[in-house]
Design a protein around this motif. Structure first.
Motif, PDB file in Angstrom:
ATOM      1  N   ILE A 106     -31.117   0.117 111.968  1.00  0.00           N
ATOM      2  CA  ILE A 106     -32.105  -0.412 112.910  1.00  0.00           C
ATOM      3  C   ILE A 106     -32.660   0.742 113.747  1.00  0.00           C
ATOM      4  O   ILE A 106     -32.103   1.847 113.746  1.00  0.00           O
ATOM      5  N   GLU A 107     -33.734   0.454 114.454  1.00  0.00           N
ATOM      6  CA  GLU A 107     -34.269   1.433 115.400  1.00  0.00           C
ATOM      7  C   GLU A 107     -33.227   1.636 116.496  1.00  0.00           C
ATOM      8  O   GLU A 107     -32.551   0.698 116.910  1.00  0.00           O
ATOM      9  N   ASN A 108     -33.113   2.840 116.986  1.00  0.00           N
ATOM     10  CA  ASN A 108     -32.110   3.163 117.994  1.00  0.00           C
ATOM     11  C   ASN A 108     -32.652   2.911 119.401  1.00  0.00           C
ATOM     12  O   ASN A 108     -32.875   3.836 120.181  1.00  0.00           O
ATOM     13  N   THR A 109     -32.886   1.617 119.697  1.00  0.00           N
ATOM     14  CA  THR A 109     -33.318   1.232 121.044  1.00  0.00           C
ATOM     15  C   THR A 109     -32.433   0.098 121.542  1.00  0.00           C
ATOM     16  O   THR A 109     -31.824  -0.631 120.754  1.00  0.00           O
ATOM     17  N   LYS A 112     -33.755  -3.331 120.199  1.00  0.00           N
ATOM     18  CA  LYS A 112     -33.447  -3.608 118.791  1.00  0.00           C
ATOM     19  C   LYS A 112     -31.956  -3.905 118.604  1.00  0.00           C
ATOM     20  O   LYS A 112     -31.586  -4.754 117.799  1.00  0.00           O
ATOM     21  N   GLU A 137     -33.212  11.044 111.435  1.00  0.00           N
ATOM     22  CA  GLU A 137     -34.509  10.436 111.779  1.00  0.00           C
ATOM     23  C   GLU A 137     -34.436   9.615 113.061  1.00  0.00           C
ATOM     24  O   GLU A 137     -35.437   9.042 113.498  1.00  0.00           O
ATOM     25  N   GLY A 138     -33.260   9.497 113.643  1.00  0.00           N
ATOM     26  CA  GLY A 138     -33.100   8.754 114.889  1.00  0.00           C
ATOM     27  C   GLY A 138     -32.782   7.275 114.705  1.00  0.00           C
ATOM     28  O   GLY A 138     -32.762   6.519 115.666  1.00  0.00           O
ATOM     29  N   LYS A 139     -32.523   6.846 113.474  1.00  0.00           N
ATOM     30  CA  LYS A 139     -32.168   5.444 113.201  1.00  0.00           C
ATOM     31  C   LYS A 139     -30.684   5.238 113.502  1.00  0.00           C
ATOM     32  O   LYS A 139     -29.871   6.148 113.329  1.00  0.00           O
ATOM     33  N   HIS A 141     -27.332   3.528 112.380  1.00  0.00           N
ATOM     34  CA  HIS A 141     -26.638   2.953 111.226  1.00  0.00           C
ATOM     35  C   HIS A 141     -25.396   2.248 111.753  1.00  0.00           C
ATOM     36  O   HIS A 141     -24.602   2.856 112.472  1.00  0.00           O
TER      37      HIS A 141
END
Length: 145
Positions: A106-109, A112, A137-139, A141
């Motif tokens: 997912i997006e790392n926010t 999210k 990439e900053g995602k 996991h």
């Protein structure tokens, strides 16, 4: 009336709900399983009692006996609303889904992550633990164990 074939996998849940609405069935179950007599009594009045797991385990270990008992009881009943309501519960949707061994990205926010947590709570996710890692990439996991 008998238990629908597709619901046989949830026979123990049906029995646990049935003892809460039918004194007759509870008495029959107690006479057939005297070693858990008191647990059946407690489970019939308190669905959050730890005895529920003990009753469920005993029913699962004696599946054929419990299923025959349930079907024999149901075959003698005539369209009772309480019994129909127990049989019509969507037990599949109430069962937790196994997440062990799965991975999500997912997006790392914070938003999210909250959405993701809401999603797995709706699924009643079952897992032991989870681990996270951030990709280049900053995602985010998320690995479920």
């Amino acid at each position: 009336m008998s238990i629908p074939k597709e619901k046989e996998v949830y026979f123990q849940k049906i029995i646990l709900n049935l003892i809460r609405v039918s004194e007759d069935f509870k008495s029959i179950l107690q006479s057939e399983f005297p070693n858990i007599y008191a647990d059946i009594q407690s489970a019939s009045t308190n669905p959050n009692c730890s005895c529920v797991r003990k009753v469920e385990a005993e029913l699962l270990s004696n599946k054929d006996k419990a299923l025959n008992l349930l079907n024999n009881y149901l075959s003698k009943q005539e369209n009772l609303d309480k019994i129909q309501s127990v049989l019509s519960v969507d037990y599949a949707s109430l069962a937790p889904k196994l997440y062990s061994g799965r991975m999500f990205v997912i997006e790392n926010t914070e938003e999210k992550f909250k959405e993701f947590m809401d999603f797995i709570n709706q699924d009643r996710a079952q897992f032991r633990n989870f681990s996270t890692a951030i990709s280049p990439e900053g995602k985010l996991h998320i690995y479920f164990l």
